[in-house]
Enzyme design. Structure first.
Site, short mmCIF file in Angstrom:
data_model
loop_
_atom_site.label_atom_id
_atom_site.label_comp_id
_atom_site.label_asym_id
_atom_site.label_seq_id
_atom_site.Cartn_x
_atom_site.Cartn_y
_atom_site.Cartn_z
N SER A 482 4.39 1.69 61.44
CA SER A 482 3.78 2.68 60.57
C SER A 482 2.72 3.50 61.29
O SER A 482 2.66 4.72 61.14
CB SER A 482 3.17 2.00 59.34
OG SER A 482 4.18 1.72 58.39
N ASN A 608 12.48 0.00 56.03
CA ASN A 608 11.78 -1.28 56.04
C ASN A 608 10.43 -1.30 56.75
O ASN A 608 9.68 -2.24 56.60
CB ASN A 608 12.65 -2.35 56.69
CG ASN A 608 13.93 -2.57 55.92
OD1 ASN A 608 13.91 -2.73 54.71
ND2 ASN A 608 15.04 -2.58 56.63
N TYR A 609 10.15 -0.27 57.53
CA TYR A 609 8.95 -0.37 58.36
C TYR A 609 7.92 0.72 58.14
O TYR A 609 6.77 0.56 58.53
CB TYR A 609 9.34 -0.39 59.84
CG TYR A 609 9.96 -1.68 60.26
CD1 TYR A 609 9.17 -2.81 60.43
CD2 TYR A 609 11.32 -1.80 60.44
CE1 TYR A 609 9.73 -4.01 60.80
CE2 TYR A 609 11.89 -3.00 60.80
CZ TYR A 609 11.10 -4.10 60.98
OH TYR A 609 11.65 -5.30 61.34
N LEU A 610 8.34 1.84 57.61
CA LEU A 610 7.41 2.95 57.53
C LEU A 610 6.82 3.06 56.14
O LEU A 610 7.53 3.26 55.16
CB LEU A 610 8.14 4.24 57.91
CG LEU A 610 8.75 4.17 59.32
CD1 LEU A 610 9.49 5.44 59.64
CD2 LEU A 610 7.67 3.90 60.35
#
Length: 641
Positions: A482, A608-610
């Site tokens: 992120s 899933n990550y940001l």
DNA sequence: TTTGCGACTTGGCTCCAACGGG
DNA sequence: CCCGTTGGAGCCAAGTCGCAAA
């Protein structure tokens, strides 16, 4: 081609944007941007946000922080639409959460949809053994069709696949068949294979009406089984269909490839729902394995799969409250990490000097997890799955140390297969202390020995838990992904046109995907579609020069005549040139974007990550006319029209 | 301490509906 | 309106991580 083969050696810095783990581009850990308190920021990803801009503006004032919603606006009939919209407005993120560990109070659903039963082959489609036609029993035939359908795949030629398949197939045979069919090489499935090819061809050729009918049937099934009631709300179920039987493939070099994934029956299914709900009915003449009422878990149904013996679940869609809350929490944990990451980094640097080997190993591993976004790396049972590793399970053979390489010192070369057997290859200079420690860890070890022999994920996570509440290895991946997006957006976004901004966004997204090693096999149609695009660009260029010529001519004409009509003509031509220029630019940007994205998968990081709030903030800064945002002032608000 | 299990997230690939350019 | 392209839902495998039994 094996996944490992697909990945080539990583490119050197391509000059377009700094790779986060490139030698010269250190992530700025200390900026405050990630700190924004977006009381009014929506959190769907920018793409979706763009499409639905007007919708956001409408209800601007009462929006709050909200984790990304993965809801898709499905086309529903008018009648259902009103209800659906009402449902979508439920702001669960404004409601209290359960604090007692329970996940729900009420849960009602209709149970799973089973795979359609096996339909025997028509009599004219034959299986041949040793050149002679042979009628198979229904069970044996079904399993044979699984293999027949895959004939075109490379893995039906692999020894392990064939061996596993044959072994499991024989288990389904009658004793008579078993005694006759003893050699897979003498089996001829080609008629079956052709039959299925013809079938799928026929499916493609179906009339509109037939296709419509199938669609309606699917929709009916979705309406009936695709939703549940959880705590007064209708929620979409993620996977309400039971996985059909087939041959297990697995990824990478999987020792169990080719094994029979057996058919799941109602007797295998455990149903979870609330006591006071209408319990789902098993199909006539069958019963569930068990019906339980466990509100400490989120799943609606489960069964044990026969390949690894693991449990599979039916759970809710990402749009549901239960998934959304978790997702939100995840990003909040990442934000908390941001607040203490400096302390943690100082700590592990100190630990590189520890007297204790286990602490040094822990500290070096954590450094890799933080700097390179490696996964934790649980140990796995040998022979049960493909041989892949993460940080804690790295072996001596996976790294090489170079005291000097080109103009750099203390370079570590990583080369291993990670999750899904995707190759991780990276050469990276590390601090001298890390390097010396690695040399120490390697002493007197064989290639197949563990690099971190005094460490595992459990030890590491216990330590992390002490450093920050809720901290585990994977939080570093979320956090670094992120914050990389945020920094890259800041760095790359210019005052340019919208296509250029989109390119910048995609490049920022790519930087994250590279950090997380999210790769894909280049699409099969890649070269061709690239060529097509190039053709379009060439055509556009020709168009442009033609349009320019016409403009020139019109200007000359106007100069000669000076009348209104010719003046108008010039304007028209000028507009035309401008339009074509824009189109050309758009195409060129598209080509660049696609080329850069050849081997990189953006989906996983996006999903899933940001932290979606970063994307939304960026979007608002770059498009809004005069929205005052309670976020840092690093993005300049500008007019775009 | 080790092992196994259970629950949940993360992952790449496939396929097809929907989109948009000609 | 046609048709090639593509985005994304769906699929299901493969991870992470906590917990409890051995």
């Amino acid at each position: 081609m094996s996944p490992a083969a697909i990945k080539s050696e990583p490119e050197e810095d391509n000059g377009f944007y700094p790779s986060p783990h490139h030698k010269n581009s250190k992530r700025e850990y200390d900026d405050e941007e990630f700190e924004f308190k977006p009381k009014k920021v929506k959190t769907e990803h920018d793409k979706k946000a763009k499409k639905r801009k007007h919708e956001y503006e409408e209800d601007e004032e009462d929006e709050d922080i909200k984790p990304k919603k993965k809801t898709k606006d499905k086309k529903v009939t008018e009648g259902k639409k009103a209800k659906k919209e009402e449902e979508e407005k439920w702001k669960w993120w404004e409601e209290e959460r359960y604090t007692d560990g329970s996940k729900w109070r009420f849960l009602e659903h209709k149970g799973p949809v089973f795979a359609p039963p096996y339909e025997p082959l028509p009599g004219n489609v034959k299986f041949y053994y040793d050149g002679k036609p042979m009628k198979l029993s229904a069970l044996a035939e079904e399993v044979a069709t699984f293999f027949a359908k895959m004939l075109d795949h490379e893995y039906t030629t692999k020894d392990i696949f064939r061996k596993n398949f044959f072994k499991d197939w024989r288990k389904e045979m009658t004793s008579e068949e078993k005694s006759k069919i003893t050699d897979l090489n003498k089996c001829n499935f080609s008629e079956m294979n052709e039959y299925f090819k013809a079938q799928s061809e026929a499916r493609k050729q179906m009339s509109k009406e037939e296709k419509q009918k199938i669609k309606e049937e699917n929709e009916r099934l979705l309406q009936e089984y695709g939703f549940c009631i959880m705590d007064n709300h209708k929620e979409r179920i993620g996977n309400f269909r039971i996985e059909p039987p087939g041959l297990f493939r697995g990824r990478g070099d999987h020792p169990k490839m080719g094994m029979l994934k057996r058919r799941i029956r109602p007797e295998d299914i455990i149903i979870n729902c609330s006591k006071d709900s209408k319990h789902p009915k098993p199909p006539p003449g069958t019963k569930w394995k068990e019906v339980r009422h466990d509100n400490k878990v989120t799943w609606l149904a489960s069964w044990t799969e026969n390949i690894q013996g693991s449990i599979k679940y039916i759970m809710l869609n990402p749009s549901s409250r239960i998934k959304g809350e978790k997702d939100w929490q995840k990003y909040e944990t990442a934000r908390r990490l941001k607040k203490c990451v400096d302390r943690i980094r100082n700590q592990y640097r100190d630990d590189w000097k520890s007297k204790e080997m286990r602490i040094r190993q822990r500290a070096v591993a954590l450094y890799f997890i933080d700097k390179l976004a490696l996964r934790a790396g649980n140990e796995k049972e040998e022979g049960e799955t493909a041989d892949t590793v993460g940080c804690c399970s790295l072996r001596v053979e996976h790294i090489k140390l170079y005291p000097k390489m080109d103009d750099q010192e203390y370079v570590v070369e990583f080369d291993f297969l990670g999750k899904d057997s995707i190759r991780y290859y990276n050469k990276i200079p590390v601090e001298k202390r890390v390097f010396k420690n690695l040399q120490l860890f390697l002493e007197n070890k064989q290639p197949e020995d563990d690099l971190f022999d005094r460490l595992n994920t459990s030890i590491l996570n216990k330590h992390l838990q002490e450093l920050m509440d809720g901290l585990t290895a994977k939080v570093f991946r979320t956090y670094n992904a992120s914050i990389t997006l945020q920094q890259q957006l800041k760095e790359l976004t210019s005052d340019d046109s919208i296509p250029a901004k989109i390119l910048s966004y995609n490049r920022a997204n790519r930087a994250v995907a590279i950090l997380c090693n999210h790769q894909r096999a280049p699409p099969k149609t890649f070269e061709k579609s690239m060529q097509n695009l190039q053709t379009k660009i060439d055509e556009k260029q020709n168009q442009l020069s033609a349009a320019r010529k016409q403009l020139k001519a019109a200007k000359a004409d106007h100069k000669a005549s000076h009348d209104e009509k010719s003046k108008k003509a010039v304007e028209v031509k000028r507009k035309a040139v401008q339009r074509i220029e824009e189109q050309l630019m758009k195409l060129q940007v598209q080509a660049t974007d696609r080329e850069e994205n050849k081997q990189i998968a953006l989906g996983t990081s996006k999903l899933n990550y940001l932290d979606p709030r970063i994307s939304v903030a960026w979007y608002l800064f770059n498009t809004a006319e005069s929205v005052v945002l309670p976020i840092s002032s690093d993005f300049t608000i500008e007019k775009l029209n």
